[in-house]
Design a protein around this motif. Structure first.
Motif, PDB file in Angstrom:
ATOM      1  N   SER A  34       0.831  -1.201   0.000  1.00  0.00           N
ATOM      2  CA  SER A  34       0.000   0.000   0.000  1.00  0.00           C
ATOM      3  C   SER A  34       0.867   1.253   0.000  1.00  0.00           C
ATOM      4  N   GLN A  36      -0.155   3.935   1.020  1.00  0.00           N
ATOM      5  CA  GLN A  36      -0.645   4.764   2.125  1.00  0.00           C
ATOM      6  C   GLN A  36       0.145   4.550   3.409  1.00  0.00           C
ATOM      7  N   LEU A 340      -8.048   2.985  -4.032  1.00  0.00           N
ATOM      8  CA  LEU A 340      -6.732   3.469  -4.455  1.00  0.00           C
ATOM      9  C   LEU A 340      -5.692   2.355  -4.423  1.00  0.00           C
ATOM     10  N   ASP A 341      -5.770   1.474  -3.429  1.00  0.00           N
ATOM     11  CA  ASP A 341      -4.879   0.312  -3.417  1.00  0.00           C
ATOM     12  C   ASP A 341      -5.163  -0.580  -4.621  1.00  0.00           C
ATOM     13  N   GLU A 344      -3.649   0.843  -7.748  1.00  0.00           N
ATOM     14  CA  GLU A 344      -2.209   0.617  -7.848  1.00  0.00           C
ATOM     15  C   GLU A 344      -1.908  -0.808  -8.289  1.00  0.00           C
ATOM     16  N   ASN A 380      -0.544   8.120  -3.205  1.00  0.00           N
ATOM     17  CA  ASN A 380      -0.781   7.171  -4.294  1.00  0.00           C
ATOM     18  C   ASN A 380      -0.337   7.704  -5.649  1.00  0.00           C
TER      19      ASN A 380
END
Length: 811
Positions: A34, A36, A340-341, A344, A380
């Motif tokens: 992640s 984040q 968002l993960d 990616e 991100n």
């Protein structure tokens, strides 16, 4: 969240190894990938049968993460970060979540059951959100890991929680109950899901009911068997159809009106659904509204506005070589982090764009919320953000390359698909913004037939085969033939996320396409053509070498390009008699490779011809013995330490004791096993679906389709669907040999299958034009189709035409 780390140490019974006990924790993570993760993250290094979070600690430290919950302190890292040493990191995560939950005192709804949990949760969020600031499980986070992560999302602004809990084994619910601590319980439908984990239905129900042991009340459909398993002191609020003994009695008035009777109060509610499952889920939600004391008018208005819930993140092909990630039905802070993960993990281009609506129900003050969103987007590395709504345009205006629109209509009137190219676009918006209209504009236009690929099922099947291996055994996964028809790019990205060791393709161009899609992991080309050697080297693809002549040609190329120790993979023919070195060829092979520094043997392997055929078990064992003997000779004579592998999918299942250093997973990843027992452990991956184009009434004596192969002997109702043999459906499946499924009912194929269409008998099925048709998936399985037409599932899957749109989704 902002907690001093010294407060966490006693909660999880940790031993402290670190230098700074004064630091604050503002984020919890279990995913090393992640973007984040930051210096305020507490990383729990979870350990499973085939994953170990400890192995990623050094790279996390390099990115700035400083705080780790571990079951062992990694060597040489003890002075590089803060470590909280525990016996079991999953239990520590659960203990932390239970402690965190106790910091808040407001109503919590806990939902369990076999079906309908996520639907009920999402509908309750819609129905109750005008009065409450709600925290709920994102997507279907209802597992031993998902529940604690969901609860950790609570903040001081929330005043109602809705969390779902799913279990598959005895003993799991007690842990989830301690984390959720519901004040109100909901038991949805009890079905057959996860029956295999329990000795009986009674045991499964008893385990589920443990979620409610301290709840003030439980809402459920009146059921003598279930109520007998509840504590005698447990207060219930029950419903049933036409049952005066239930607290609320329900009767039907037509297809979409429910008559509600509670004591002396009676009123009707119109529901916007016709199927039984949605009806029962609606009643469950209505019971919550009654329990909370909502008035009749509010209940009627809100129930009438319920909508189908899309619970999936979907990956679709966009125009101008774009990839679309469709999450167009929700917009809250927790689900944004998940999306968002996902972006990616599944990006196909370096350029990343997010189209985002105003965010609701975050629990944060608006300025704090958008400050957090700004940081999320920055972490991100989102290149372009398009904000739609009043708030987002104000608070994200300083984000680099930010574009703002007041409404979805404003965006669509100024933007179109030509404004986007060669980028991955996440479309995420609250339902009221109708972002599905944006998806329609940006996605590639194809006909209504689609092949849906369940990425959760891919992960499940991968982990099932991993469970049969030693932790040290490597995994190679075959993604040849367009990922067995499922789509090689997207599957490869998921496999990279799971950190498999190798990918396998048949030809160099398949490997080159993966490289161009951003796949960097090792790729073996199983059928290398001499003319493709230069291209393989240019794209860092590793060739299978199966003959002396092929090896000589590759060595010449290596000399010309001044290569050193270029990785190659030796194929031995132990009985398949397709490609490979035989025993008589080994001396020449050894002579070619001795003292040769142009190439390096990375692996030696062979292929089993009959590992799926029990009567040829002795032959398979003979192949394995030959492989062991021949590969051992090569290792000794060449003084090398290559990876050895011989097991394919059925080999992993039936001959796991001979796994050597690596195995090769193929069709099993896609949900197809060669053994009935094996199939029970696999989840369906691909669902081929389409719609009804037209319905016709066929009189006695009339015919359907080419050559009048079907003639009606009774009045017949047929439906035409837009899929045919040009889409990969075998023509031999027609003429009542095969069937499709509509509304969970079988519809036989009548007449000859056409190039682009086929016709089905829907005489006894309640359906209409536009309804969804399942060609294969859970029912019928692709294996059933293959059996009927006398072939194998491989052929069916790899024959699905590229004109059939692939949609990838994750629950």
């Amino acid at each position: 969240m902002s907690l001093p780390i010294q407060n966490i140490i006693p909660v999880i019974h940790a031993k402290w190894f670190g230098s700074d006990e004064t630091c604050l924790i503002d984020n919890v993570s279990i995913d090393s990938r992640s973007l984040q993760n930051n210096n305020g993250t507490l990383f729990f290094a979870l350990v499973g049968q085939h994953h170990d979070g400890h192995q990623y600690i050094s790279e996390l430290i390099a990115t700035g993460v400083q705080h780790f919950v571990v079951s062992r302190v990694p060597e040489k890292l003890s002075d590089k970060a803060n470590f909280l040493l525990v016996n079991n990191t999953l239990e520590a995560l659960q203990q932390f979540a239970a402690y965190y939950r106790k910091q808040f005192d407001f109503p919590i709804i806990g939902i369990t059951g076999s079906n309908g949990k996520t639907i009920v949760k999402e509908w309750l969020n819609f129905l109750l959100s005008p009065e409450y600031n709600i925290i709920r499980s994102p997507k279907s986070y209802n597992s031993q890991v998902g529940v604690p992560l969901s609860v950790i999302g609570i903040n001081e602004r929330h005043n109602l929680g809705i969390f779902e809990a799913g279990i598959s084994l005895v003993g799991e619910m007690e842990k989830l109950s301690a984390i959720i601590q519901p004040t109100l319980g909901i038991l949805t439908n009890i079905g057959s899901a996860h029956n295999e984990g329990f000795a009986s239905e009674e045991e499964k129900i008893s385990e589920k009911l443990k979620l409610f042991k301290d709840a003030e009340a439980v809402i459920l459909r009146k059921n003598v068997k279930v109520e007998a398993l509840l504590s005698p002191s447990q207060k219930t609020f029950t419903w049933n159809y036409n049952d005066a003994s239930a607290d609320v009695s329900i009767s039907k008035k037509g297809a979409s009106v429910l008559e509600i009777t509670q004591k002396d109060h009676r009123f009707s509610v119109e529901i916007p659904f016709h199927d039984k499952a949605s009806e029962e889920n609606t009643i469950t939600c209505l019971m919550v509204l009654l329990h909370f004391g909502y008035d009749q008018k509010t209940i009627q208005e809100r129930i009438a506005n319920l909508y189908p819930v899309e619970m999936r993140l979907q990956v679709k092909n966009g125009n101008n070589n774009c990839t679309i990630i469709d999450d167009s039905y929700s917009s809250d802070y927790q689900s944004l982090k998940i999306a968002l993960d996902f972006l990616e993990q599944h990006k196909t281009h370096q350029k990343k764009t997010v189209i985002l609506s105003d965010i609701f129900q975050s629990g944060f003050p608006v300025e704090e919320l958008y400050a957090k969103v700004f940081r999320l987007l920055t972490h991100n590395k989102i290149d372009t953000v398009i904000g739609i709504g009043e708030s987002i345009g104000t608070y994200l205006k300083d984000y680099p390359n930010f574009k703002s629109f007041a409404t979805t209509h404003d965006f669509l009137s100024q933007f179109n698909s030509e404004h986007f190219s060669n980028e991955t676009i996440l479309i995420k918006g609250a339902r009221s913004f109708q972002f599905e209209e944006i998806v329609v504009v940006l996605e590639e236009k194809t006909h209504e037939t689609v092949l849906e690929i369940n990425l959760n099922a891919i992960s499940h099947n991968l982990n099932y085969y991993k469970s049969k291996l030693k932790p040290s055994t490597k995994m190679m996964v075959m993604v040849k033939a367009f990922g067995y028809g499922s789509g090689s790019f997207e599957i490869a990205k998921l496999l990279a996320h799971h950190k498999v060791d190798y990918l396998g393709v048949a030809f160099a161009d398949e490997g080159i396409a993966l490289r161009n899609a951003g796949i960097t992991m090792p790729i073996i080309v199983m059928n290398p053509e001499n003319t493709a050697f230069s291209a393989m080297v240019a794209y860092n693809l590793e060739p299978e070498i199966y003959s002396a002549s092929v090896l000589k040609k590759f060595i010449v190329l290596a000399q010309q390009k001044n290569l050193s120790d270029y990785p190659i993979h030796l194929k031995l023919d132990t009985g398949m008699h397709r490609l490979g070195f035989e025993g008589k060829d080994l001396d020449e092979l050894i002579g070619l490779l001795k003292n040769n520094n142009f190439v390096s043997v990375k692996s030696i392997f062979s292929h089993l011809s009959s590992s799926d055929v029990p009567e040829f078990r002795d032959f398979t064992l003979e192949q394995i013995q030959k492989f062991d003997s021949w590969s051992s000779l090569l290792i000794k004579e060449l003084n090398i330490a290559p990876i050895r592998h011989i097991l394919n999918t059925s080999g992993i299942y039936s001959f796991a004791e001979h796994q050597f250093d690596m195995v090769r997973l193929g069709i099993g990843l896609y949900g197809v096993g060669n053994d009935p027992e094996e199939m029970t452990h696999l989840e369906n991956v691909g669902t081929l679906k389409t719609i009804i184009l037209q319905i016709k009434e066929i009189a006695v004596g009339e015919s359907v389709g080419y050559s009048r192969k079907f003639r009606a002997t009774v009045p017949t109702r047929t439906a035409t669907i837009p899929i045919g043999y040009a889409d990969g459906i075998p023509r031999s499946w027609g003429n009542e040999k095969g069937y499709v499924t509509i509304n969970h009912q079988k519809a036989r194929i009548v007449g000859n299958i056409c190039m682009d269409m086929l016709m089905i008998d829907v005489t006894n099925i309640d359906c209409r034009e536009g309804d969804t048709v399942i060609v294969f998936g859970k029912s019928p399985r692709v294996t059933e189709l293959a059996d009927v037409v006398g072939t194998i599932a491989y052929e069916i899957l790899t024959s699905i035409s590229h004109r059939v749109k692939r949609v990838f989704y994750k629950e």
